[in-house]
Each structure stands twice: as structure tokens, then as C-alpha cells.
Design an enzyme around this catalytic site. Structure first.
Site, PDB file in Angstrom:
ATOM      1  N   ARG A  27       0.819  -1.213   0.000  1.00 46.30           N
ATOM      2  CA  ARG A  27       0.000   0.000   0.000  1.00 46.30           C
ATOM      3  C   ARG A  27       0.850   1.260   0.000  1.00 46.30           C
ATOM      4  O   ARG A  27       0.343   2.347  -0.271  1.00 46.30           O
ATOM      5  CB  ARG A  27      -0.902   0.016   1.238  1.00 46.30           C
ATOM      6  CG  ARG A  27      -1.920  -1.107   1.242  1.00 46.30           C
ATOM      7  CD  ARG A  27      -2.499  -1.301   2.616  1.00 46.30           C
ATOM      8  NE  ARG A  27      -3.265  -0.157   3.042  1.00 46.30           N
ATOM      9  CZ  ARG A  27      -4.591  -0.073   2.974  1.00 46.30           C
ATOM     10  NH1 ARG A  27      -5.279  -1.070   2.494  1.00 46.30           N
ATOM     11  NH2 ARG A  27      -5.218   0.992   3.388  1.00 46.30           N
ATOM     12  N   TRP A  75       2.218   6.376   6.338  1.00 42.94           N
ATOM     13  CA  TRP A  75       2.457   7.145   5.119  1.00 42.94           C
ATOM     14  C   TRP A  75       2.241   8.593   5.528  1.00 42.94           C
ATOM     15  O   TRP A  75       1.109   8.987   5.840  1.00 42.94           O
ATOM     16  CB  TRP A  75       1.464   6.704   4.048  1.00 42.94           C
ATOM     17  CG  TRP A  75       1.734   7.205   2.675  1.00 42.94           C
ATOM     18  CD1 TRP A  75       2.669   6.747   1.795  1.00 42.94           C
ATOM     19  CD2 TRP A  75       1.024   8.248   1.982  1.00 42.94           C
ATOM     20  NE1 TRP A  75       2.594   7.429   0.616  1.00 42.94           N
ATOM     21  CE2 TRP A  75       1.596   8.358   0.703  1.00 42.94           C
ATOM     22  CE3 TRP A  75      -0.027   9.105   2.319  1.00 42.94           C
ATOM     23  CZ2 TRP A  75       1.164   9.275  -0.238  1.00 42.94           C
ATOM     24  CZ3 TRP A  75      -0.461  10.011   1.378  1.00 42.94           C
ATOM     25  CH2 TRP A  75       0.125  10.096   0.114  1.00 42.94           C
ATOM     26  N   ASN A  99      -5.235   5.366  11.195  1.00 47.01           N
ATOM     27  CA  ASN A  99      -5.234   5.722   9.770  1.00 47.01           C
ATOM     28  C   ASN A  99      -6.232   6.848   9.592  1.00 47.01           C
ATOM     29  O   ASN A  99      -7.290   6.828  10.227  1.00 47.01           O
ATOM     30  CB  ASN A  99      -5.717   4.558   8.905  1.00 47.01           C
ATOM     31  CG  ASN A  99      -4.697   3.453   8.807  1.00 47.01           C
ATOM     32  OD1 ASN A  99      -3.603   3.563   9.342  1.00 47.01           O
ATOM     33  ND2 ASN A  99      -5.075   2.391   8.109  1.00 47.01           N
ATOM     34  N   GLY A 100      -5.939   7.782   8.687  1.00 48.72           N
ATOM     35  CA  GLY A 100      -6.880   8.870   8.427  1.00 48.72           C
ATOM     36  C   GLY A 100      -6.290  10.197   8.887  1.00 48.72           C
ATOM     37  O   GLY A 100      -5.084  10.304   9.135  1.00 48.72           O
ATOM     38  N   GLU A 489       4.178   7.043 -13.408  1.00 41.26           N
ATOM     39  CA  GLU A 489       3.999   6.477 -12.073  1.00 41.26           C
ATOM     40  C   GLU A 489       5.145   5.556 -11.664  1.00 41.26           C
ATOM     41  O   GLU A 489       5.618   5.613 -10.534  1.00 41.26           O
ATOM     42  CB  GLU A 489       2.680   5.689 -12.105  1.00 41.26           C
ATOM     43  CG  GLU A 489       2.193   5.154 -10.809  1.00 41.26           C
ATOM     44  CD  GLU A 489       0.841   4.450 -10.966  1.00 41.26           C
ATOM     45  OE1 GLU A 489       0.475   4.071 -12.096  1.00 41.26           O
ATOM     46  OE2 GLU A 489       0.162   4.274  -9.953  1.00 41.26           O
ATOM     47  N   HIS A 505      -2.293  22.266 -31.645  1.00 38.42           N
ATOM     48  CA  HIS A 505      -2.783  23.389 -30.836  1.00 38.42           C
ATOM     49  C   HIS A 505      -1.854  23.678 -29.664  1.00 38.42           C
ATOM     50  O   HIS A 505      -2.235  24.370 -28.727  1.00 38.42           O
ATOM     51  CB  HIS A 505      -4.207  23.096 -30.346  1.00 38.42           C
ATOM     52  CG  HIS A 505      -5.175  22.914 -31.468  1.00 38.42           C
ATOM     53  ND1 HIS A 505      -5.596  23.952 -32.278  1.00 38.42           N
ATOM     54  CD2 HIS A 505      -5.769  21.795 -31.964  1.00 38.42           C
ATOM     55  CE1 HIS A 505      -6.414  23.487 -33.195  1.00 38.42           C
ATOM     56  NE2 HIS A 505      -6.531  22.181 -33.033  1.00 38.42           N
TER      57      HIS A 505
HETATM   58  C1  AGP Z   1      -3.133   3.611 -10.797  1.00 44.96           C
HETATM   59  O1  AGP Z   1      -2.029   3.002 -11.340  1.00 44.96           O
HETATM   60  C2  AGP Z   1      -2.947   4.382  -9.603  1.00 44.96           C
HETATM   61  N1  AGP Z   1      -2.194   3.696  -8.643  1.00 44.96           N
HETATM   62  C3  AGP Z   1      -4.101   5.228  -9.098  1.00 44.96           C
HETATM   63  O2  AGP Z   1      -4.324   6.201 -10.067  1.00 44.96           O
HETATM   64  C4  AGP Z   1      -5.447   4.545  -8.747  1.00 44.96           C
HETATM   65  O3  AGP Z   1      -6.082   4.087  -9.890  1.00 44.96           O
HETATM   66  C5  AGP Z   1      -6.332   5.584  -8.004  1.00 44.96           C
HETATM   67  O4  AGP Z   1      -5.691   5.942  -6.803  1.00 44.96           O
HETATM   68  C6  AGP Z   1      -7.722   5.088  -7.723  1.00 44.96           C
HETATM   69  O5  AGP Z   1      -7.725   3.940  -6.935  1.00 44.96           O
HETATM   70  P1  AGP Z   1      -9.019   3.027  -6.813  1.00 44.96           P
HETATM   71  O6  AGP Z   1      -9.274   2.440  -8.160  1.00 44.96           O
HETATM   72  O7  AGP Z   1      -8.644   1.991  -5.788  1.00 44.96           O
HETATM   73  O8  AGP Z   1     -10.128   3.909  -6.364  1.00 44.96           O
END
Ligand code: AGP
Length: 609
Positions: A27, A75, A99-100, A489, A505
Site C-alpha cells: 500500500r 504514510w 489511519n486517516g 507512475e 494546438h
Molecule cells: C493507478 O495506477 C494508480 N495507482 C491510481 O491512479 C489509482 O487508480 C487511483 O488511486 C484510484 O484507486 P481506486 O481504483 O482503488 O479507487
């Protein structure tokens, strides 16, 4: 994003907590910590910057064995990544993981400081620890202290709490951040994601928003925000634990790319009849509900948003229903106009993305005909809170870069488009063709995966590049966007996607020999238009890499590379053309030596705003 694990058991729980944290590593996090009620020695806390392996090392010199404990991967949001900011946080004889985001942490901190509490971190979480200690000093037990604390918290939280005075009791609460309870034989666990606990149980209770719970070896008591006792079913987690291994693959991302034929097959199971799509999965009154739809809004984030953008082309063309697609972080904060009969669709791999969840909750007050969640996690908040649900069966996706979750979302969306077209008596030929194409999709994906070696060789040409452009038209414009997102990414190369017609454009000014231009060129009605756009690139010396249909008949020449894909039926083409772009970003990341499965600064599931 942050992860929580907790346990109360007869056996030593430290290895369970550490294994749980390891399972949450995907995660994304920057530090980790554990607090165990060490037999006879009070709460022992160990924290470390970096990986869970570092925490394990730290535990060697601070061994903790016990039967009650909590652990966390952090995180950073409030306060930089550091050992002092890592969880658990302590106050007096208790420990907390969170978390949060506690939105009113500032005012609570000021008040607690004036009451004599000393803060040793910059986090919002430490406020919760001191607040619990404060209330505990005025209340008969931890349950009352927890309730008084929750009443004061604003924002989002999943909490795990232990107290030395209650050595066999684990407390937890959730509001806005996911938390599950795992049941074992004479043991209970908590986690922010069931995956963390699959080594000890596959039996889970999913807490609802505002719930708090008290767990002992043999009891599990849950109350809602009004302190009313609640009972929920224990649900078996369907995915096998072994699917969390990388198996023969070097990275989860590669494994997940290769799992796509299987994931598509599983997602379609029970959805396709001979020449009709089977809508029972949406509930007994699905047909009449689908007939009532007059308008569609789709809301999602990141890769899931790109799936929504593809679906808009399908829906408007094949059903005639107007459709608008928006990122959840924008949608949730503006006044939306909702025409009568509008269906709101939320898309998410995890079903816990904070913005998407908030968008769903906001939408539920806006007079929609109904809300539908298309999601990969059955027990997720999004699935539980939406009126209808359509599950993708991609299986657990561990790599931060979404791959199989995206293609299965597209499969679900094309299926839904076909179902809506069917209920509107649109051309039976088109419906039958979609069904045939979906059935043949797993085989086609297998065929395209065979391009892996060619794409691997191509990746070396990106080694020294700092920027890349991705071009597409029609349904393949969002696929170009997805290709660009994947590349930036995981390889950290700046990549942008444009609808190819937009080149002149503005972005054409960027094109020179140092700018690789990747085009998605299926043999569709827009191919001739795209060819002209590609000539504009070549005329400026840009290096062209075309992922093109074998029938496309594109120009050859210096500076042009064609990767040929088989001809495919137009509807499923965006799904098929996604595969080589995933492989390209994967191999470029390998060449660049980045952390493919856990790219820097990113989290798999973005559970904070
Ligand atoms: C995709 O490669 C990303 N890690 C990210 O954009 C992801 O799709 C986004 O955070 C949404 O997550 P979800 O589909 O779990 O809601």
C-alpha cells in the site's frame, strides 16, 4: 497509505503483527511500528524508518512477546517521515495506531498541552493517544474513555487501541477509514485490509462507519455511533491466500499483467448468455432499473477515472444515453446538476479511495436515480454503500500501478453498456458482436502478451529520456492517458497524453528527437485522421513508436517503430491496446531501476483526501 494490524490471542502475537505489516507493504509507507503488551513488562513499543524489515531488525534488540498488540505502517501526512512520528503513539499506559486525518487536531493539541500533556511527535494521531488517556483518568473503563474520545474527533479515522490495565482487550473504531475484524479460534484481530490477516483467518466482520468495538479472546462486541449494540454477519474472504505470492514473476505488476486473461474470464463469469447479457447480477429488478436510466454520471480517481472516460464513448454511441465523467476530488466539492433519471457510477479497484467514497456519499443526497459501484473488493465501503454493485473479479492487486483492475473495469463497463443497450432494444447485431468480442477477449490478451520480448527491447530507447508524449483518438485517447500515467507512475519519466487532433494546438512545439511519441493506432474509423497527426510528428523529427493494428498500413521509415497488434473488434480494442502500454511502462521502469511495485511517494489505496 497507512496500514493497521492488531491482535488478541493465546499465542505470541508479535510474528502475526509483523507478517500483517508485510502484507500491507504494497500500500506504500515510510515507517513502521509495533506495540505489544509484553508479559510482565508493560507496553513495549518499537518503531523504525523505512521498511518492515528494518522494524524486524529493531525488534531483535527489543524483543517483545505477548498476547495483545497493535502495529502500523505510516504514510506521512502530518509531520515528516521519521521514527518519532511513526505509530504507535503512547500516552501514559496506552498505545494507539491510526489511519486517516484528525481535522481538529490543532485545537485538541492546544487544549491537551494546557492540561499538561507533552507531545513527542508532529502527528495528529498523538492527540488521540492523549485524549484517550485524559478521558480514561475520569472514566470507569477504556470503553467509556474511547466513546468520549470519539465524540471529540472530527475527520477520518480507523483506530486500534490497547491499555495496560486491560491486558486481554483490543479496542478499535472506524469513521471514514476502513477497518475489519478477523475472527479466529479463541483469538481476534483487526486490520485496515483483510489481506493483512489471511495468514491467520479468512473470517471477517466489516465494521460500518461510526462503529467501535471491544475484542477479547472469546468475545466481539460492536456498537454504532449511538452506542447501540450491533451484530454483523461473519463473511468468508473469497480470494485464496496464495494469490498474494509473486510466484515465478519478478514483480507483482508483471504477475498482474499476465493474470489479465484469467481476471477477464472471472469477471465475465455468469454475465453472458448466448446472444444476450444476463443482468440478474444487478438484482431481481435489474431490467426495469436499467430501463429507467436516462442519463449517466461516472466518478472515479486515477486509472479508474480513465476507465470511465473510455466508457463515455461506449455509452453515448451504443445506448444514446448522455454521459459525463469526472474526477472524484473535483466532483465532491461542486454543485452538480442532476437531470431526472441519472445513474451515478463510481469506479474503484479498492473501494476505499477517500475522494471516490466521499463523492458517492455526496451523490446520495443529490437526487440520483440510484448509485452503482463497480469495484474489485467485495467487502469495501464503496460496495457496501452503493445501491447496486458490479464486482470485477481481478483478484487482489498488489502492485501500486493498477493493471488488471483497469482492464476488468473496462470489461464490466462494456458489459453494462451492452446491458443498457439491450434494455433499450438497440441493434441486436451490435449486442451479439459485443458478447462475441468479450468472450474472445482472454485469448486476444494472451496473444498480445506474446509481444513482451519485443516491448522489452524497445524499453531501452527510453533509458535517457525525460519526457514522452502519448497520442490516441476516440476510445484510445483515454488509453493514451492511461499509458502516460503508467509510465510516469513507475519510471518517473514525465509523460503527457493528448488527443492526437490537439497536437498542433500546442504540444507539437515540444516535439524533437529527444521526445519519444507513443501512438495507439488501431484500425478504426479514426485511423486516417491519426495518420495525418503522426506525419506532423515525423516532420518535426520526433521518434514515433506506434502500437498499431497489423492492418493499419502506417508509414515506415527512420525514427518510426511499429509494434503490430492483431485486428480486433472496435469495442474491445481499448482493452487490448492497454496491454502493450502496461508492458512498456513495466520494462522502462526495469531499465531505470525504480521500485516497480512500490513507486516513490505513492500508495496503493489512497484512503486520505
Ligand atoms: C493507478 O495506477 C494508480 N495507482 C491510481 O491512479 C489509482 O487508480 C487511483 O488511486 C484510484 O484507486 P481506486 O481504483 O482503488 O479507487
Amino acid at each position: 497509505m497507512c496500514g493497521i494490524v492488531g491482535a488478541v490471542a493465546l499465542r505470541n502475537i508479535t510474528p502475526i503483527l509483523i507478517e500483517g505489516l508485510r502484507r500491507l507493504e504494497y500500500r506504500g509507507y515510510d515507517s513502521a511500528g509495533v506495540a505489544v503488551l509484553d508479559d510482565g513488562n508493560g507496553i513495549k513499543r518499537t518503531r523504525a524508518m523505512g521498511k518492515v524489515a528494518e522494524l524486524e531488525q529493531a525488534l531483535e534488540s527489543n524483543t517483545a512477546n505477548g498476547h495483545l498488540g497493535i502495529a502500523h505502517t505510516r504514510w506521512a501526512t502530518h509531520g515528516k517521515p521519521s521514527e518519532r512520528n511513526a505509530h504507535p503513539h503512547l500516552s501514559e499506559r496506552l498505545a494507539v495506531v491510526h489511519n486517516g486525518i484528525i481535522e481538529n487536531h490543532h485545537s485538541l493539541r492546544t487544549r491537551l498541552q494546557s492540561q499538561g500533556y507533552e507531545f513527542t511527535s508532529d502527528t495528529d494521531t498523538e492527540v488521540v493517544a492523549h485524549l484517550l488517556a485524559h478521558h480514561y483518568s475520569h472514566k470507569p473503563d477504556m470503553l467509556s474513555a474511547l466513546r468520549s474520545t470519539l465524540e471529540e474527533l472530527r475527520g477520518a479515522y480507523a483506530l486500534g487501541v490497547i491499555h495496560q490495565d486491560e491486558p486481554s482487550t483490543l479496542y478499535c473504531a472506524r469513521m471514514g477509514s476502513p477497518l475489519v475484524i478477523g475472527e479466529g479460534s479463541e483469538e481476534h484481530f483487526i486490520a485496515s485490509d483483510p489481506l493483512a490477516l489471511l495468514q491467520v483467518t479468512d473470517q471477517f466482520i466489516y465494521l460500518e462507519e461510526g462503529d467501535h468495538a471491544r475484542l477479547t479472546l472469546n468475545s466481539c462486541e460492536i456498537w454504532n455511533s449511538q452506542n447501540r449494540s450491533m451484530t454483523y454477519p461473519v463473511q468468508r474472504y473469497a480470494h485464496a491466500a496464495h494469490s498474494l505470492d509473486k510466484g515465478e514473476y519478478r514483480h507483482f505488476m508483471l504477475k498482474e499483467i499476465y493474470e489479465q486473461p484469467r481476471a477477464v474470464t472471472d469477471t465475465l463469469a455468469g454475465l453472458l448468455g448466448e446472444d444476450r447479457v444476463l443482468t440478474a447480477v444487478l438484482g431481481p429488478d435489474a431490467e426495469s432499473r436499467l430501463k429507467d436510466v436516462r442519463n449517466i454520471h461516472i466518478v472515479a480517481c486515477g486509472t479508474s477515472y480513465h476507465a470511465g472516460l473510455v466508457a463515455r464513448y461506449w455509452l453515448e454511441e451504443q445506448t444514446g444515453l448522455p454521459c459525463q465523467v469526472e474526477v472524484a476530488s473535483e466532483y465532491r466539492y461542486r454543485s452538480v446538476s442532476v437531470p431526472e433519471g441519472t445513474l451515478l457510477i463510481t469506479l474503484s479497484q479498492s473501494g476505499e479511495t477517500a475522494d471516490t467514497l466521499a463523492a458517492l456519499r455526496y451523490a446520495k443526497k443529490q437526487g440520483y436515480l440510484g448509485t452503482l459501484a463497480i469495484c474489485n473488493v467485495a467487502g469495501s465501503s464503496l460496495v457496501r454503500e452503493a445501491d447496486w454493485r458490479l464486482l470485477t473479479h481481478a483478484g487482489p492487486e498488489i502492485g501500486v500501478a493498477s493493471t488488471k483492475a483497469f482492464t476488468t473495469q473496462l470489461v464490466a463497463l462494456l458489459w453494462l453498456t451492452t446491458a443498457l443497450a439491450q434494455e433499450r432494444d438497440r441493434a441486436p447485431d451490435m449486442i451479439a458482436a459485443n458478447i462475441r468480442a468479450l468472450r474472445g477477449l482472454p485469448k486476444l490478451i494472451e496473444q498480445v502478451l506474446e509481444l513482451d520480448g519485443v516491448i522489452e527491447n524497445l524499453a531501452y530507447s527510453f533509458a535517457n529520456k525525460h519526457h514522452a508524449l502519448f497520442l490516441g483518438r476516440g476510445t484510445h485517447y483515454p488509453i493514451a492517458m492511461e499509458g502516460a500515467l503508467k509510465l510516469k507512475e513507475i519510471s518517473y519519466i514525465h509523460a503527457e497524453a493528448y488527443a492526437a487532433g490537439e497536437l498542433k494546438h500546442g504540444p507539437l512545439a515540444l516535439v524533437d528527437e529527444d521526445m519519444p511519441v507513443v501512438s495507439v493506432a488501431p484500425s478504426d474509423s479514426l485511423l486516417e485522421k491519426l495518420k495525418s497527426n503522426l506525419q506532423e510528428v515525423r516532420a518535426r523529427g520526433g521518434q514515433l513508436i506506434n502500437f498499431a493494428c497489423e492492418r493499419a498500413d502506417l508509414d515506415n521509415g527512420d525514427g518510426i517503430t511499429h509494434i503490430k497488434l492483431p485486428w480486433v473488434y472496435e469495442s474491445i480494442s481499448p482493452i487490448v491496446y492497454t496491454i502493450p502500454l502496461q508492458l512498456l511502462s513495466y520494462h522502462v521502469a526495469l531499465v531505470k531501476g525504480t521500485d516497480v511495485d512500490k513507486p516513490r511517494n505513492l500508495a496503493k489505496s489512497v484512503t486520505v483526501e
